[in-house]
Structures are given as C-alpha cells and as structure tokens.
Design a protein around this motif. Structure first.
Motif, PDB file in Angstrom:
ATOM      1  N   TYR A 190      -9.670  -7.204   8.074  1.00 49.52           N
ATOM      2  CA  TYR A 190      -9.025  -6.581   8.975  1.00 49.52           C
ATOM      3  C   TYR A 190      -9.820  -5.054   9.161  1.00 49.52           C
ATOM      4  O   TYR A 190     -10.065  -4.605  10.087  1.00 49.52           O
ATOM      5  CB  TYR A 190      -7.647  -6.487   8.945  1.00 49.52           C
ATOM      6  N   ASN A 191      -9.834  -4.384   7.938  1.00 53.51           N
ATOM      7  CA  ASN A 191     -10.397  -2.932   7.992  1.00 53.51           C
ATOM      8  C   ASN A 191     -11.651  -2.830   8.399  1.00 53.51           C
ATOM      9  O   ASN A 191     -12.248  -1.992   9.211  1.00 53.51           O
ATOM     10  CB  ASN A 191     -10.089  -2.334   6.684  1.00 53.51           C
ATOM     11  N   GLU A 192     -12.442  -3.801   8.463  1.00 53.59           N
ATOM     12  CA  GLU A 192     -13.994  -3.946   8.634  1.00 53.59           C
ATOM     13  C   GLU A 192     -14.086  -4.284  10.244  1.00 53.59           C
ATOM     14  O   GLU A 192     -15.075  -3.753  10.900  1.00 53.59           O
ATOM     15  CB  GLU A 192     -14.809  -4.998   7.849  1.00 53.59           C
TER      16      GLU A 192
ATOM     17  N   MET B 267     -11.423  -3.952  12.721  1.00 56.96           N
ATOM     18  CA  MET B 267     -10.142  -3.214  13.412  1.00 56.96           C
ATOM     19  C   MET B 267     -10.699  -2.562  14.708  1.00 56.96           C
ATOM     20  O   MET B 267      -9.898  -2.080  15.457  1.00 56.96           O
ATOM     21  CB  MET B 267      -9.364  -2.497  12.609  1.00 56.96           C
TER      22      MET B 267
ATOM     23  N   ASP C 161       0.833  -1.127  -0.072  1.00 55.87           N
ATOM     24  CA  ASP C 161       0.059  -0.161  -0.046  1.00 55.87           C
ATOM     25  C   ASP C 161       0.964   1.215   0.126  1.00 55.87           C
ATOM     26  O   ASP C 161       1.823   1.291  -0.554  1.00 55.87           O
ATOM     27  CB  ASP C 161      -0.898  -0.122   1.118  1.00 55.87           C
TER      28      ASP C 161
ATOM     29  N   ILE D 224      -7.119  -8.001   4.005  1.00 59.62           N
ATOM     30  CA  ILE D 224      -6.966  -6.731   4.393  1.00 59.62           C
ATOM     31  C   ILE D 224      -8.346  -6.012   4.570  1.00 59.62           C
ATOM     32  O   ILE D 224      -8.699  -5.220   5.662  1.00 59.62           O
ATOM     33  CB  ILE D 224      -6.349  -5.789   3.342  1.00 59.62           C
ATOM     34  N   LYS D 225      -9.295  -6.321   3.791  1.00 56.91           N
ATOM     35  CA  LYS D 225     -10.576  -5.978   3.974  1.00 56.91           C
ATOM     36  C   LYS D 225     -11.110  -6.245   5.173  1.00 56.91           C
ATOM     37  O   LYS D 225     -12.003  -5.569   5.971  1.00 56.91           O
ATOM     38  CB  LYS D 225     -11.572  -6.652   2.712  1.00 56.91           C
TER      39      LYS D 225
ATOM     40  N   ARG E  97      -6.641  -5.211  -3.673  1.00 56.80           N
ATOM     41  CA  ARG E  97      -6.611  -5.273  -2.292  1.00 56.80           C
ATOM     42  C   ARG E  97      -7.107  -6.895  -1.573  1.00 56.80           C
ATOM     43  O   ARG E  97      -8.299  -7.374  -2.092  1.00 56.80           O
ATOM     44  CB  ARG E  97      -7.724  -4.646  -1.380  1.00 56.80           C
TER      45      ARG E  97
END
Length: 153
Positions: free
Chosen positions: A61-63, A65, A20, A58-59, A54
């Motif tokens: 984790y972001n949802e 976190m 990223d 990662i998706k 992505r």
C-alpha cells in the motif's frame, strides 16, 4: 499485528490489523501478511527509534498509494463548491475538477519530458484560471437582449 484469511465465493480475503502509531485495518484480495519485514518507528516512551514488524500488505500500500491520495489532495485545493440538492450536479462538478487535475498532471509530465525549468511550469491555480479563460473565450457570443415595453430614459 493480527490477521485472518478466509475464502468468500472462491476469492481469498486477508484482513490485517496492524498496530502502528494507531490501529490500521486492511482488507486485501491480492496481498497477505507474508513476507513480514521490519520498519523503524519513533517510540515516545523510549525516546528512540524502534524496529517493528510490518506485513506485506502495508508495504504494498505504501509503495502504490501516491496516485489516488495525490489526486484527492489536489482536487481539495481548488474544489468547485456548488450547493445543490441534486446529487448529479455535485458528481458533474467533481468530474470537472478531476479532469482539470488530471490534465494538469499530464501537462507537468509533458513539461518535465521537455526538460523545461520548474519556474516556467504553471501552478495548478494558474492552470485552472487558464482553462476557464479559454473556455469562456471559446463560447459563442450571447444574443443581444431585446427589451419589451416602454423605453426608459
């Protein structure tokens, strides 16, 4: 993006390196790289938004976190600083901080369920002060000090 999948003692591990703005490394037993979706990022070279791939880890984790990161941030705002060489003293005060922050989050949730105006909800600092004052008031009075020796004038 780069990833490797291996199996260790019957558990499948997926290691993902995602390029990223900085390199981000993830190790997951639950999510892998597939399915891959795209996300917009600002490109300083092109001076515009670009779409990059992505991975699913990662998706996910972001949802999800928000919980741990939020509590860590709230604890750091008004941490009880204790200088001690004993590690368990630091753990005890960290658990007290954690308990107060979790109680404040429950208090906020309760106030939102009651549909109280936001201005009537205590801030974290005032909540901590309120908890401390209630704990100080609930302690038994200290015994009187008995002085020994010759009385001073």
């Amino acid at each position: 993006m780069d990833h490797r999948v291996t199996e260790v003692e019957g558990v499948e591990l997926c290691v993902t390196r995602w390029y990223d703005n900085n390199v981000v490394n993830y190790l997951s037993t639950l999510h892998g790289c597939q399915p891959i979706d795209s996300v917009q990022r600002w490109s300083s070279k092109e001076k515009t938004h670009v779409l990059i791939a992505r991975p699913n880890v990662i998706k996910a984790y972001n949802e999800h976190m928000g919980g741990v990161d939020l509590v860590d941030m709230l604890i750091s705002l008004y941490r009880i600083n204790v200088r001690s060489k004993k590690y368990y003293i630091k753990i005890i005060f960290h658990l007290i901080d954690l308990s107060v922050v979790n109680a404040w989050l429950l208090y906020r949730r309760h106030c939102s369920q009651l549909k109280l105006p936001q201005k009537n909800v205590m801030s974290l600092l005032s909540f901590r002060i309120n908890v401390a004052s209630v704990l100080l008031k609930s302690s038994p009075p200290s015994p009187p000090i008995i002085r020994r020796g010759r009385p001073s004038l």
